[in-house]
Design a protein around this motif. Sequence first.
Motif, PDB file in Angstrom:
ATOM      1  N   ASN A 195       0.819  -1.320  -0.055  1.00  0.00           N
ATOM      2  CA  ASN A 195       0.043  -0.023   0.049  1.00  0.00           C
ATOM      3  C   ASN A 195       0.956   1.157  -0.029  1.00  0.00           C
ATOM      4  O   ASN A 195       0.446   2.329  -0.829  1.00  0.00           O
ATOM      5  CB  ASN A 195      -1.031   0.220   1.206  1.00  0.00           C
ATOM      6  CG  ASN A 195      -1.953   0.901   1.197  1.00  0.00           C
ATOM      7  OD1 ASN A 195      -2.652   0.800  -0.232  1.00  0.00           O
ATOM      8  ND2 ASN A 195      -2.410   1.849   2.042  1.00  0.00           N
ATOM      9  N   ALA A 196       1.758   1.396   1.089  1.00  0.00           N
ATOM     10  CA  ALA A 196       2.526   2.670   0.935  1.00  0.00           C
ATOM     11  C   ALA A 196       3.438   2.846  -0.174  1.00  0.00           C
ATOM     12  O   ALA A 196       3.379   4.074  -0.863  1.00  0.00           O
ATOM     13  CB  ALA A 196       3.572   2.359   2.210  1.00  0.00           C
ATOM     14  N   PRO A 197       4.171   1.867  -0.868  1.00  0.00           N
ATOM     15  CA  PRO A 197       4.834   2.271  -2.043  1.00  0.00           C
ATOM     16  C   PRO A 197       3.960   2.331  -3.239  1.00  0.00           C
ATOM     17  O   PRO A 197       4.216   3.526  -3.902  1.00  0.00           O
ATOM     18  CB  PRO A 197       5.450   0.738  -2.506  1.00  0.00           C
ATOM     19  CG  PRO A 197       5.708   0.051  -1.281  1.00  0.00           C
ATOM     20  CD  PRO A 197       4.496   0.521  -0.241  1.00  0.00           C
ATOM     21  N   ARG A 198       2.683   2.138  -3.204  1.00  0.00           N
ATOM     22  CA  ARG A 198       1.893   2.202  -4.354  1.00  0.00           C
ATOM     23  C   ARG A 198       1.391   3.952  -4.138  1.00  0.00           C
ATOM     24  O   ARG A 198       1.466   4.714  -5.097  1.00  0.00           O
ATOM     25  CB  ARG A 198       0.485   1.457  -4.429  1.00  0.00           C
ATOM     26  CG  ARG A 198      -0.480   1.690  -5.368  1.00  0.00           C
ATOM     27  CD  ARG A 198      -1.580   0.600  -5.155  1.00  0.00           C
ATOM     28  NE  ARG A 198      -2.204   0.673  -3.823  1.00  0.00           N
ATOM     29  CZ  ARG A 198      -3.369   1.504  -3.513  1.00  0.00           C
ATOM     30  NH1 ARG A 198      -3.513   2.185  -4.672  1.00  0.00           N
ATOM     31  NH2 ARG A 198      -3.813   1.646  -2.636  1.00  0.00           N
ATOM     32  N   LEU A 199       0.878   4.133  -2.763  1.00  0.00           N
ATOM     33  CA  LEU A 199       0.404   5.496  -2.938  1.00  0.00           C
ATOM     34  C   LEU A 199       1.563   6.706  -3.089  1.00  0.00           C
ATOM     35  O   LEU A 199       1.233   7.608  -3.139  1.00  0.00           O
ATOM     36  CB  LEU A 199      -0.454   5.658  -1.637  1.00  0.00           C
ATOM     37  CG  LEU A 199      -1.731   4.767  -1.735  1.00  0.00           C
ATOM     38  CD1 LEU A 199      -2.566   5.062  -0.401  1.00  0.00           C
ATOM     39  CD2 LEU A 199      -2.570   5.468  -2.895  1.00  0.00           C
ATOM     40  N   ILE A 200       2.779   6.218  -2.615  1.00  0.00           N
ATOM     41  CA  ILE A 200       3.830   7.214  -2.594  1.00  0.00           C
ATOM     42  C   ILE A 200       4.173   7.540  -3.794  1.00  0.00           C
ATOM     43  O   ILE A 200       4.379   8.528  -4.344  1.00  0.00           O
ATOM     44  CB  ILE A 200       5.060   6.641  -1.652  1.00  0.00           C
ATOM     45  CG1 ILE A 200       4.716   6.848  -0.075  1.00  0.00           C
ATOM     46  CG2 ILE A 200       6.354   7.241  -1.899  1.00  0.00           C
ATOM     47  CD1 ILE A 200       5.707   6.019   0.579  1.00  0.00           C
ATOM     48  N   ALA A 201       4.347   6.402  -4.807  1.00  0.00           N
ATOM     49  CA  ALA A 201       4.430   6.513  -5.966  1.00  0.00           C
ATOM     50  C   ALA A 201       3.362   7.455  -6.839  1.00  0.00           C
ATOM     51  O   ALA A 201       3.818   8.455  -7.582  1.00  0.00           O
ATOM     52  CB  ALA A 201       4.681   5.236  -6.942  1.00  0.00           C
ATOM     53  N   SER A 202       2.347   7.264  -6.372  1.00  0.00           N
ATOM     54  CA  SER A 202       0.990   8.026  -6.873  1.00  0.00           C
ATOM     55  C   SER A 202       1.130   9.596  -6.506  1.00  0.00           C
ATOM     56  O   SER A 202       1.244  10.543  -7.278  1.00  0.00           O
ATOM     57  CB  SER A 202      -0.224   7.578  -6.446  1.00  0.00           C
ATOM     58  OG  SER A 202      -1.170   8.239  -6.647  1.00  0.00           O
ATOM     59  N   ALA A 203       1.696   9.751  -5.189  1.00  0.00           N
ATOM     60  CA  ALA A 203       1.848  11.168  -4.825  1.00  0.00           C
ATOM     61  C   ALA A 203       2.845  11.731  -5.611  1.00  0.00           C
ATOM     62  O   ALA A 203       2.844  12.907  -6.013  1.00  0.00           O
ATOM     63  CB  ALA A 203       2.125  11.203  -3.208  1.00  0.00           C
ATOM     64  N   ARG A 204       4.067  10.914  -5.923  1.00  0.00           N
ATOM     65  CA  ARG A 204       5.168  11.603  -6.566  1.00  0.00           C
ATOM     66  C   ARG A 204       4.650  11.758  -8.234  1.00  0.00           C
ATOM     67  O   ARG A 204       5.122  13.004  -8.439  1.00  0.00           O
ATOM     68  CB  ARG A 204       6.390  10.780  -6.564  1.00  0.00           C
ATOM     69  CG  ARG A 204       7.087  10.702  -5.244  1.00  0.00           C
ATOM     70  CD  ARG A 204       7.929  11.858  -4.900  1.00  0.00           C
ATOM     71  NE  ARG A 204       8.614  11.899  -3.787  1.00  0.00           N
ATOM     72  CZ  ARG A 204       8.431  12.683  -2.436  1.00  0.00           C
ATOM     73  NH1 ARG A 204       7.518  13.822  -2.829  1.00  0.00           N
ATOM     74  NH2 ARG A 204       9.259  12.754  -1.766  1.00  0.00           N
ATOM     75  N   ALA A 205       4.002  10.936  -8.814  1.00  0.00           N
ATOM     76  CA  ALA A 205       3.685  11.103  -9.919  1.00  0.00           C
ATOM     77  C   ALA A 205       2.733  12.359 -10.156  1.00  0.00           C
ATOM     78  O   ALA A 205       2.477  12.814 -11.069  1.00  0.00           O
ATOM     79  CB  ALA A 205       2.809   9.796 -10.485  1.00  0.00           C
ATOM     80  N   GLN A 206       1.937  12.626  -9.107  1.00  0.00           N
ATOM     81  CA  GLN A 206       1.131  13.950  -8.932  1.00  0.00           C
ATOM     82  C   GLN A 206       1.875  15.260  -8.693  1.00  0.00           C
ATOM     83  O   GLN A 206       1.312  16.300  -8.664  1.00  0.00           O
ATOM     84  CB  GLN A 206      -0.184  13.662  -8.176  1.00  0.00           C
ATOM     85  CG  GLN A 206      -0.932  12.654  -8.589  1.00  0.00           C
ATOM     86  CD  GLN A 206      -2.058  12.529  -7.488  1.00  0.00           C
ATOM     87  OE1 GLN A 206      -2.906  13.164  -7.184  1.00  0.00           O
ATOM     88  NE2 GLN A 206      -2.068  11.316  -6.810  1.00  0.00           N
ATOM     89  N   GLY A 207       2.987  15.026  -8.681  1.00  0.00           N
ATOM     90  CA  GLY A 207       4.015  16.142  -8.584  1.00  0.00           C
ATOM     91  C   GLY A 207       4.189  16.765  -7.122  1.00  0.00           C
ATOM     92  O   GLY A 207       4.660  17.603  -6.764  1.00  0.00           O
ATOM     93  N   TYR A 208       3.859  15.706  -6.206  1.00  0.00           N
ATOM     94  CA  TYR A 208       3.870  15.990  -4.731  1.00  0.00           C
ATOM     95  C   TYR A 208       5.631  16.206  -4.341  1.00  0.00           C
ATOM     96  O   TYR A 208       6.286  15.189  -4.543  1.00  0.00           O
ATOM     97  CB  TYR A 208       3.377  15.441  -3.641  1.00  0.00           C
ATOM     98  CG  TYR A 208       3.521  15.405  -2.376  1.00  0.00           C
ATOM     99  CD1 TYR A 208       2.937  16.617  -1.501  1.00  0.00           C
ATOM    100  CD2 TYR A 208       4.132  14.621  -1.466  1.00  0.00           C
ATOM    101  CE1 TYR A 208       3.103  16.721  -0.544  1.00  0.00           C
ATOM    102  CE2 TYR A 208       4.302  14.764  -0.023  1.00  0.00           C
ATOM    103  CZ  TYR A 208       3.568  15.977   0.432  1.00  0.00           C
ATOM    104  OH  TYR A 208       3.777  16.347   1.666  1.00  0.00           O
ATOM    105  N   ALA A 209       6.099  17.518  -3.937  1.00  0.00           N
ATOM    106  CA  ALA A 209       7.340  17.542  -3.485  1.00  0.00           C
ATOM    107  C   ALA A 209       7.793  17.813  -2.152  1.00  0.00           C
ATOM    108  O   ALA A 209       8.775  17.841  -1.745  1.00  0.00           O
ATOM    109  CB  ALA A 209       7.751  18.814  -4.011  1.00  0.00           C
TER     110      ALA A 209
END
Length: 255
Positions: A195-209
């Motif tokens: 769960n964490a890797p999936r949503l962390i990757a999603s946050a980064r893909a959305q440009g979260y810095a």
Amino acid sequence: MPGLERPGVLGQIVRERSQDYQTAQAELGPARTQTGRFRSALARPGLSLIAEVKRASPSQGAIAALDPAQAALSYERGGAAALSVLTEPRHFGGNPEALREVVAVTGLPALRKDFVVHPAMLVEAADWGAGAALLMVSVLGEQTATYLRLARHLGLDALVEVHDEHELEIALASGAEIIGVNNRDLTTLSISLANAPRLIASARAQGYAGLLVAESGYRSAADLVGLHGLADAVLVGSSLAGSGDLTRAVRELLA
Ligand SMILES: O=C(O)c1ccccc1NCC(=O)[C@H](O)[C@H](O)COP(=O)(O)O
């Protein structure tokens, strides 16, 4: 108060904490300076460890009769970057003294780990010397941004916790500088380390810095392999607290 309708043990805890703070004052007092020490500790290069002082939990029952100050020192000796201290009394064996004692003995910044449902809980966190407080989107919902502003007013960093895409959207919109992704479903208590890797990757893909923290269910260095280069930090409680040798457990986890 927020989160009262949540199902399962989470709903029960939220209702209990809401009752505890039903008559508490909501005034924050004057603005306090934000040191950003908790945030800075997680921003160091590599995967930072937030080690949790956790004596019990709904999923494990009793974990270990830790002395909070001794546990904190052991974690610090092992190389933890920051600490998380449970202050919830009924299900996690926490209390205010645990946080105050930890702050008094260590140089590490500490997170107040509780189920924040009232501004007074943030005032307490600041008064007790915490560097940060946990804000759970599963509890606060759309009020997360409001509580984030309250935390900043009090000089606290905030770890804004999510468990799914919908909660992540709320966290991103709130302006959170630190987002934690919990592998534990707090309704069913089941854990998925994906769960964490999936949503962390999603946050980064959305440009979260901002900073991203993977939370719950980690037991060994092998479990952390996929987090290196992806997450900024990992929050570990039960496996360290129940290890019997906290310093060694931290060293082995970070090896
Ligand atoms: O730990 C639980 O059983 C639990 C149950 C209901 C709500 C919250 C719960 N835990 C809070 C946490 O997020 C963890 O303490 C933290 O992430 C560390 O997890 P772990 O390493 O699995 O102890």
